[in-house]
Write a protein that holds these residues in place. Structure first.
Motif, PDB file in Angstrom:
ATOM      1  N   LYS A   1     -10.459  -5.124   8.097  1.00 20.34           N
ATOM      2  CA  LYS A   1      -9.033  -5.451   8.252  1.00 20.34           C
ATOM      3  C   LYS A   1      -8.421  -5.807   6.903  1.00 20.34           C
TER       4      LYS A   1
ATOM      5  N   THR B   1      -7.847  -2.645   5.022  1.00 22.80           N
ATOM      6  CA  THR B   1      -6.662  -1.945   5.543  1.00 22.80           C
ATOM      7  C   THR B   1      -5.391  -2.608   5.032  1.00 22.80           C
ATOM      8  N   MET B   2      -5.403  -3.952   5.018  1.00 31.39           N
ATOM      9  CA  MET B   2      -4.219  -4.681   4.572  1.00 31.39           C
ATOM     10  C   MET B   2      -3.875  -4.382   3.127  1.00 31.39           C
TER      11      MET B   2
ATOM     12  N   GLU C   1      -4.828  -1.712   1.383  1.00 35.71           N
ATOM     13  CA  GLU C   1      -4.464  -0.293   1.255  1.00 35.71           C
ATOM     14  C   GLU C   1      -3.011  -0.055   1.705  1.00 35.71           C
ATOM     15  N   ASP C   2      -2.712  -0.522   2.912  1.00 35.82           N
ATOM     16  CA  ASP C   2      -1.355  -0.317   3.446  1.00 35.82           C
ATOM     17  C   ASP C   2      -0.338  -1.214   2.747  1.00 35.82           C
ATOM     18  N   GLY C   3      -0.828  -2.360   2.283  1.00 35.13           N
ATOM     19  CA  GLY C   3       0.063  -3.295   1.590  1.00 35.13           C
ATOM     20  C   GLY C   3       0.656  -2.680   0.336  1.00 35.13           C
TER      21      GLY C   3
ATOM     22  N   LYS D   1       0.780   0.716  -0.168  1.00 36.14           N
ATOM     23  CA  LYS D   1       1.532   1.905   0.238  1.00 36.14           C
ATOM     24  C   LYS D   1       2.919   1.554   0.805  1.00 36.14           C
ATOM     25  N   TYR D   2       2.954   0.497   1.615  1.00 38.20           N
ATOM     26  CA  TYR D   2       4.221   0.155   2.285  1.00 38.20           C
ATOM     27  C   TYR D   2       4.853  -1.112   1.716  1.00 38.20           C
TER      28      TYR D   2
ATOM     29  N   TYR E   1       8.410  -2.148   2.378  1.00 40.90           N
ATOM     30  CA  TYR E   1       8.834  -2.437   3.753  1.00 40.90           C
ATOM     31  C   TYR E   1       8.353  -3.801   4.253  1.00 40.90           C
ATOM     32  N   LEU E   2       7.656  -4.532   3.405  1.00 40.93           N
ATOM     33  CA  LEU E   2       7.042  -5.776   3.889  1.00 40.93           C
ATOM     34  C   LEU E   2       7.976  -6.981   3.763  1.00 40.93           C
TER      35      LEU E   2
ATOM     36  N   ARG F   1       3.879  -9.869   2.042  1.00 40.33           N
ATOM     37  CA  ARG F   1       3.589  -9.448   0.663  1.00 40.33           C
ATOM     38  C   ARG F   1       2.724 -10.509  -0.029  1.00 40.33           C
TER      39      ARG F   1
ATOM     40  N   VAL G   1      -0.868 -10.260   1.177  1.00 37.52           N
ATOM     41  CA  VAL G   1      -1.558  -9.116   0.558  1.00 37.52           C
ATOM     42  C   VAL G   1      -1.983  -9.474  -0.873  1.00 37.52           C
TER      43      VAL G   1
ATOM     44  N   ASN H   1      14.421  -6.367   6.067  1.00 39.57           N
ATOM     45  CA  ASN H   1      14.083  -5.599   4.880  1.00 39.57           C
ATOM     46  C   ASN H   1      14.986  -4.366   4.819  1.00 39.57           C
TER      47      ASN H   1
ATOM     48  N   SER I   1      15.055  -1.743   2.810  1.00 41.37           N
ATOM     49  CA  SER I   1      14.401  -0.429   2.657  1.00 41.37           C
ATOM     50  C   SER I   1      13.927   0.073   4.010  1.00 41.37           C
ATOM     51  N   PHE I   2      13.349  -0.844   4.793  1.00 39.80           N
ATOM     52  CA  PHE I   2      12.865  -0.455   6.118  1.00 39.80           C
ATOM     53  C   PHE I   2      14.024   0.018   6.984  1.00 39.80           C
TER      54      PHE I   2
ATOM     55  N   ARG J   1       1.607   1.620  11.105  1.00 39.45           N
ATOM     56  CA  ARG J   1       0.887   0.961  10.013  1.00 39.45           C
ATOM     57  C   ARG J   1       1.680  -0.218   9.431  1.00 39.45           C
ATOM     58  N   ILE J   2       2.992  -0.088   9.417  1.00 40.75           N
ATOM     59  CA  ILE J   2       3.826  -1.196   8.918  1.00 40.75           C
ATOM     60  C   ILE J   2       3.722  -2.388   9.884  1.00 40.75           C
TER      61      ILE J   2
ATOM     62  N   ARG K   1       1.263  -2.917  11.945  1.00 38.40           N
ATOM     63  CA  ARG K   1      -0.119  -3.413  11.901  1.00 38.40           C
ATOM     64  C   ARG K   1      -0.339  -4.374  10.728  1.00 38.40           C
ATOM     65  N   ILE K   2       0.186  -4.045   9.578  1.00 32.91           N
ATOM     66  CA  ILE K   2      -0.044  -4.920   8.416  1.00 32.91           C
ATOM     67  C   ILE K   2       0.628  -6.287   8.621  1.00 32.91           C
ATOM     68  N   HIS K   3       1.786  -6.286   9.281  1.00 33.10           N
ATOM     69  CA  HIS K   3       2.441  -7.576   9.554  1.00 33.10           C
ATOM     70  C   HIS K   3       1.617  -8.389  10.551  1.00 33.10           C
TER      71      HIS K   3
ATOM     72  N   TYR L   1      -1.637  -8.183  11.031  1.00 30.50           N
ATOM     73  CA  TYR L   1      -2.840  -8.658  10.326  1.00 30.50           C
ATOM     74  C   TYR L   1      -2.508  -9.859   9.436  1.00 30.50           C
TER      75      TYR L   1
END
Lengths: 113, 161
Positions: free
Chosen positions: A5, A8-9, A11-13, A15-16, A19-20, A25, A28, B60, B62-63, B79-80, B82-84, B86
């Motif tokens: 996990k 993944t955080m 990696e996606d952190g 990439k995106y 948008y966070l 942020r 991450v 946000n 941009s989102f 995925r966006i 999911r990261i939130h 997590y």
């Protein structure tokens, strides 16, 4: 938290990132920092997380460069179009001046005679 | 209606709207009951939709803009989210890891039964009435590893007894 996990955080952190939310942020960044510190103590999972982070950063860099190049291309195309439009305008103007000149010359000749 | 079901209701409303707006769809991503599911690489990932308020993502810019411009895919959206989720799980775990047992006392209750009264660092108290000796030895064992026993760890170990 499970290592997968965290990976993944990270990696996606990257990439995106745009948008966070600020809180996400921060999380991450914290994970990335902790992984870097643990890697120095020989933790293999942490090393894998750091490697993933680097790969994601390189990917993003490449993407940014690609976008930048595309943007430059668009700018150049716009500049060329503007220049072309300028030439056309100038030619039209010259054409009218020429016609006007001929008209004046013709008129003067008529009046002279 | 409790807070979680209100969050779920709002989340489902927004999520359905976002998914219908995006043209780059993925049939492997579905909403089922109170979960968002994604089947990929022979696994099913799921995100609970009643734990955090999805519309907060719209703060946000941009989102919000990329969602309006249809520049995201269903997979990106998953995925966006999911990261939130997590990040929230991570923060919860971190908070739990910072709670320690501050007092561990063996007492007698009004019926003269032996009990253990545990107080943690956020001031919550717990009473244990069964298997007193085992619980006591578990606490001593954990205390040998670390002077300040983590409350979450203690609870997890307690479940094994």
């Amino acid at each position: 938290m499970e290592y997968q996990k965290l990976k993944t955080m990270v990696e996606d952190g990257v990439k995106y990132e745009t948008y966070l939310t600020p809180e996400t942020r921060e999380v991450v960044s914290e994970i990335a920092l902790q992984a870097t510190l643990s890697m120095e103590n020989g933790n293999k999972e942490a090393q894998d997380i750091v490697n993933t982070l680097r790969e994601a950063e390189l990917e993003r860099e490449a993407l940014v460069k690609k976008e930048e190049m595309e943007y430059r291309k668009i700018l150049r195309r716009e500049e060329n179009e503007e220049r072309r439009a300028g030439y056309i305008h100038a030619s039209i103007l010259l054409y009218f001046i020429f016609i006007f000149g001929i008209l004046i010359a013709t008129t003067l000749l008529i009046f002279k005679n | 209606m409790n807070e979680n079901s209100m969050i779920l209701q709002d989340n489902l409303f927004y999520l359905n709207a976002w998914f219908s707006r995006l043209s780059n769809k993925n049939p492997d991503i579905k909403i089922f009951e109170n979960k968002l599911l994604w089947n990929h690489d022979q696994i099913t990932e799921q995100i609970s939709l009643n734990e955090f308020y999805l519309p907060s993502l719209l703060y946000n810019q941009s989102f919000q803009m990329d969602l309006q411009r249809d520049e995201l895919t269903w997979e990106d959206l998953f995925r966006i989210i999911r990261i939130h989720q997590y990040a929230i799980d991570y923060q919860k775990e971190k908070q739990l890891s910072q709670i320690f047992i501050t007092s561990f006392e063996t007492k007698r209750d009004e019926n003269h039964q032996d009990i253990i009264l545990i107080t943690n660092s956020i001031g919550k108290q717990f009473v244990i009435r069964n298997q007193i000796l085992k619980v006591q030895s578990l606490y001593e064992q954990l205390q040998k590893q670390n002077k300040y026993v983590n409350f979450d760890l203690f609870q997890k170990e307690l479940e094994k007894i």
